[in-house]
Design a protein around this motif. Structure first.
Motif, PDB file in Angstrom:
ATOM      1  N   GLN A 261       0.843  -1.183   0.000  1.00  0.00           N
ATOM      2  CA  GLN A 261       0.000   0.000   0.000  1.00  0.00           C
ATOM      3  C   GLN A 261       0.883   1.239   0.000  1.00  0.00           C
ATOM      4  OE1 GLN A 261      -3.239   0.790  -0.015  1.00  0.00           O
ATOM      5  NE2 GLN A 261      -4.001  -1.279  -0.149  1.00  0.00           N
ATOM      6  N   ALA A 262       0.599   2.140  -0.861  1.00  0.00           N
ATOM      7  CA  ALA A 262       1.267   3.432  -0.876  1.00  0.00           C
ATOM      8  C   ALA A 262       0.196   4.490  -0.650  1.00  0.00           C
ATOM      9  CB  ALA A 262       1.973   3.653  -2.211  1.00  0.00           C
ATOM     10  N   LEU A 263       0.637   5.667  -0.322  1.00  0.00           N
ATOM     11  CA  LEU A 263      -0.279   6.756  -0.058  1.00  0.00           C
ATOM     12  C   LEU A 263      -0.120   7.822  -1.118  1.00  0.00           C
ATOM     13  CD1 LEU A 263      -2.244   8.178   1.977  1.00  0.00           C
ATOM     14  CD2 LEU A 263      -0.210   9.236   2.938  1.00  0.00           C
ATOM     15  N   GLY A 264      -1.218   8.291  -1.629  1.00  0.00           N
ATOM     16  CA  GLY A 264      -1.222   9.456  -2.500  1.00  0.00           C
ATOM     17  C   GLY A 264      -1.942  10.564  -1.764  1.00  0.00           C
ATOM     18  N   LEU A 265      -1.391  11.755  -1.805  1.00  0.00           N
ATOM     19  CA  LEU A 265      -2.007  12.920  -1.184  1.00  0.00           C
ATOM     20  C   LEU A 265      -2.175  13.976  -2.250  1.00  0.00           C
ATOM     21  CD1 LEU A 265       0.099  13.287   2.049  1.00  0.00           C
ATOM     22  CD2 LEU A 265      -2.369  13.461   1.983  1.00  0.00           C
ATOM     23  N   ASP A 266      -3.290  14.657  -2.266  1.00  0.00           N
ATOM     24  CA  ASP A 266      -3.409  15.749  -3.204  1.00  0.00           C
ATOM     25  C   ASP A 266      -4.100  16.930  -2.563  1.00  0.00           C
ATOM     26  OD1 ASP A 266      -5.935  14.635  -3.188  1.00  0.00           O
ATOM     27  OD2 ASP A 266      -6.048  14.300  -5.327  1.00  0.00           O
ATOM     28  N   GLY A 267      -3.823  18.111  -3.131  1.00  0.00           N
ATOM     29  CA  GLY A 267      -4.381  19.352  -2.636  1.00  0.00           C
ATOM     30  C   GLY A 267      -5.104  20.082  -3.742  1.00  0.00           C
TER      31      GLY A 267
ATOM     32  N   ASP B 237      -1.119  20.206  -6.286  1.00  0.00           N
ATOM     33  CA  ASP B 237       0.069  19.385  -6.091  1.00  0.00           C
ATOM     34  C   ASP B 237      -0.343  18.050  -5.498  1.00  0.00           C
ATOM     35  OD1 ASP B 237       2.743  18.656  -6.070  1.00  0.00           O
ATOM     36  OD2 ASP B 237       3.396  20.429  -4.985  1.00  0.00           O
ATOM     37  N   TRP B 238       0.589  17.110  -5.526  1.00  0.00           N
ATOM     38  CA  TRP B 238       0.353  15.787  -4.969  1.00  0.00           C
ATOM     39  C   TRP B 238       1.684  15.222  -4.505  1.00  0.00           C
ATOM     40  CZ3 TRP B 238      -0.302  17.142 -10.036  1.00  0.00           C
ATOM     41  CH2 TRP B 238       0.657  16.664 -10.949  1.00  0.00           C
TER      42      TRP B 238
ATOM     43  N   LYS C 224       6.360  16.377   3.050  1.00  0.00           N
ATOM     44  CA  LYS C 224       6.916  16.747   1.738  1.00  0.00           C
ATOM     45  C   LYS C 224       5.921  17.591   0.947  1.00  0.00           C
ATOM     46  CE  LYS C 224       9.601  12.518   1.403  1.00  0.00           C
ATOM     47  NZ  LYS C 224       9.668  11.207   0.733  1.00  0.00           N
ATOM     48  N   LEU C 225       4.648  17.184   0.968  1.00  0.00           N
ATOM     49  CA  LEU C 225       3.627  17.937   0.245  1.00  0.00           C
ATOM     50  C   LEU C 225       3.451  19.328   0.854  1.00  0.00           C
ATOM     51  CD1 LEU C 225       1.433  18.117  -1.935  1.00  0.00           C
ATOM     52  CD2 LEU C 225      -0.143  17.090  -0.284  1.00  0.00           C
ATOM     53  N   LEU C 226       3.371  19.396   2.165  1.00  0.00           N
ATOM     54  CA  LEU C 226       3.179  20.692   2.826  1.00  0.00           C
ATOM     55  C   LEU C 226       4.335  21.645   2.542  1.00  0.00           C
ATOM     56  CD1 LEU C 226       1.717  19.544   6.256  1.00  0.00           C
ATOM     57  CD2 LEU C 226       0.494  20.665   4.369  1.00  0.00           C
ATOM     58  N   LYS C 227       5.534  21.110   2.439  1.00  0.00           N
ATOM     59  CA  LYS C 227       6.701  21.944   2.138  1.00  0.00           C
ATOM     60  C   LYS C 227       6.543  22.610   0.768  1.00  0.00           C
ATOM     61  CE  LYS C 227      11.719  21.776   1.858  1.00  0.00           C
ATOM     62  NZ  LYS C 227      12.901  20.929   1.946  1.00  0.00           N
ATOM     63  N   ARG C 228       6.087  21.851  -0.218  1.00  0.00           N
ATOM     64  CA  ARG C 228       5.881  22.426  -1.555  1.00  0.00           C
ATOM     65  C   ARG C 228       4.681  23.365  -1.601  1.00  0.00           C
ATOM     66  NH1 ARG C 228       6.770  17.317  -3.334  1.00  0.00           N
ATOM     67  NH2 ARG C 228       4.632  17.113  -4.054  1.00  0.00           N
ATOM     68  N   LEU C 229       3.657  23.091  -0.788  1.00  0.00           N
ATOM     69  CA  LEU C 229       2.454  23.922  -0.799  1.00  0.00           C
ATOM     70  C   LEU C 229       2.676  25.292  -0.160  1.00  0.00           C
ATOM     71  CD1 LEU C 229      -0.314  21.286   0.021  1.00  0.00           C
ATOM     72  CD2 LEU C 229       0.052  22.469  -2.159  1.00  0.00           C
ATOM     73  N   LYS C 230       3.792  25.481   0.526  1.00  0.00           N
ATOM     74  CA  LYS C 230       4.084  26.786   1.138  1.00  0.00           C
ATOM     75  C   LYS C 230       4.122  27.900   0.106  1.00  0.00           C
ATOM     76  CE  LYS C 230       6.455  25.321   5.261  1.00  0.00           C
ATOM     77  NZ  LYS C 230       7.675  25.328   6.039  1.00  0.00           N
ATOM     78  N   ARG C 231       4.489  27.580  -1.134  1.00  0.00           N
ATOM     79  CA  ARG C 231       4.571  28.611  -2.172  1.00  0.00           C
ATOM     80  C   ARG C 231       3.202  29.185  -2.528  1.00  0.00           C
ATOM     81  NH1 ARG C 231       5.696  25.023  -7.580  1.00  0.00           N
ATOM     82  NH2 ARG C 231       4.102  23.495  -7.135  1.00  0.00           N
ATOM     83  N   TYR C 232       2.121  28.541  -2.092  1.00  0.00           N
ATOM     84  CA  TYR C 232       0.777  29.031  -2.363  1.00  0.00           C
ATOM     85  C   TYR C 232       0.212  29.911  -1.242  1.00  0.00           C
ATOM     86  CZ  TYR C 232       0.555  25.778  -6.276  1.00  0.00           C
ATOM     87  OH  TYR C 232       0.791  25.113  -7.451  1.00  0.00           O
TER      88      TYR C 232
END
Length: 189
Positions: A68-74, A84-85, A97-105
């Motif tokens: 099982q892997a996890l996918g997250l999307d915003g 992003d995902w 990792k996702l939250l770090k990239r979402l900081k630009r928004y």
């Protein structure tokens, strides 16, 4: 035209085996065409303005037979864009990792379900945990499961590479959620 047809068929939910049969090539050739097209024409969305309200959700991916892997999307609540995902293990490091990239928004509010990792990593004044407010992202995840077999629950289709799952998400964002696949169709007419 045949390679673009393969991408259109993939975006329409056909399996790689069936795409290969329709196009008269092997499933591996169809996979290579789709992966190459995604690398060249589909990418993670770039920030356009500010997303002050974001919906986050996670979904399971069956990879390598039973893992099982996890996918997250915003999803931006106002525009409906898939921003992003992130793919990874079902733990908070994937979310980090996702939250770090979402900081630009410059997100000010996160709507999520009640997964504990959200409360652990998102400041309480920015987090609202309720299923009632995640309908945009849930709709995207439902469409993702509908169009692509590798995201369905209880399926024989498994994802053997994270690269292909990421390419599928990029195609989905580019041609289903944030744009249209009508341009692709015009290329084969």
């Amino acid at each position: 035209k045949t390679k673009i047809l393969a991408v259109i068929l993939y975006l329409s939910g056909l399996s790689l085996n069936r795409i290969g049969q329709v196009c008269g090539v092997s499933a591996q050739s169809a996979l290579n065409w789709i992966r190459d097209y995604a690398a060249e024409h589909a990418e993670r969305p770039k920030p356009e303005g500010q997303a002050v309200i974001l919906e986050l959700d996670e979904y399971g991916i069956i990879s390598k037979k039973k893992t099982q892997a996890l996918g997250l999307d915003g999803v931006d609540r106002v525009s409906g864009r898939l921003l992003d995902w992130e793919l990874g293990a079902r733990d908070s490091s994937t979310l980090a990792k996702l939250l770090k990239r979402l900081k630009r928004y410059n997100v000010t509010i996160f709507y999520t379900d009640k997964w504990d990792a959200y409360a652990n990593l998102i400041p309480a004044d920015m987090l609202i945990q309720t299923k009632r407010e995640t309908h945009h992202v849930e709709r995207n995840n439902s469409r993702l499961r509908h169009w692509f077999g590798r995201f369905r629950r209880r399926t024989l289709i498994v994802s053997k590479s994270v690269e292909m799952v990421d390419a599928t998400l990029a195609l989905f964002a580019t041609f289903w959620v944030n744009g249209s696949h009508n341009h692709l169709i015009s290329l084969i007419n």
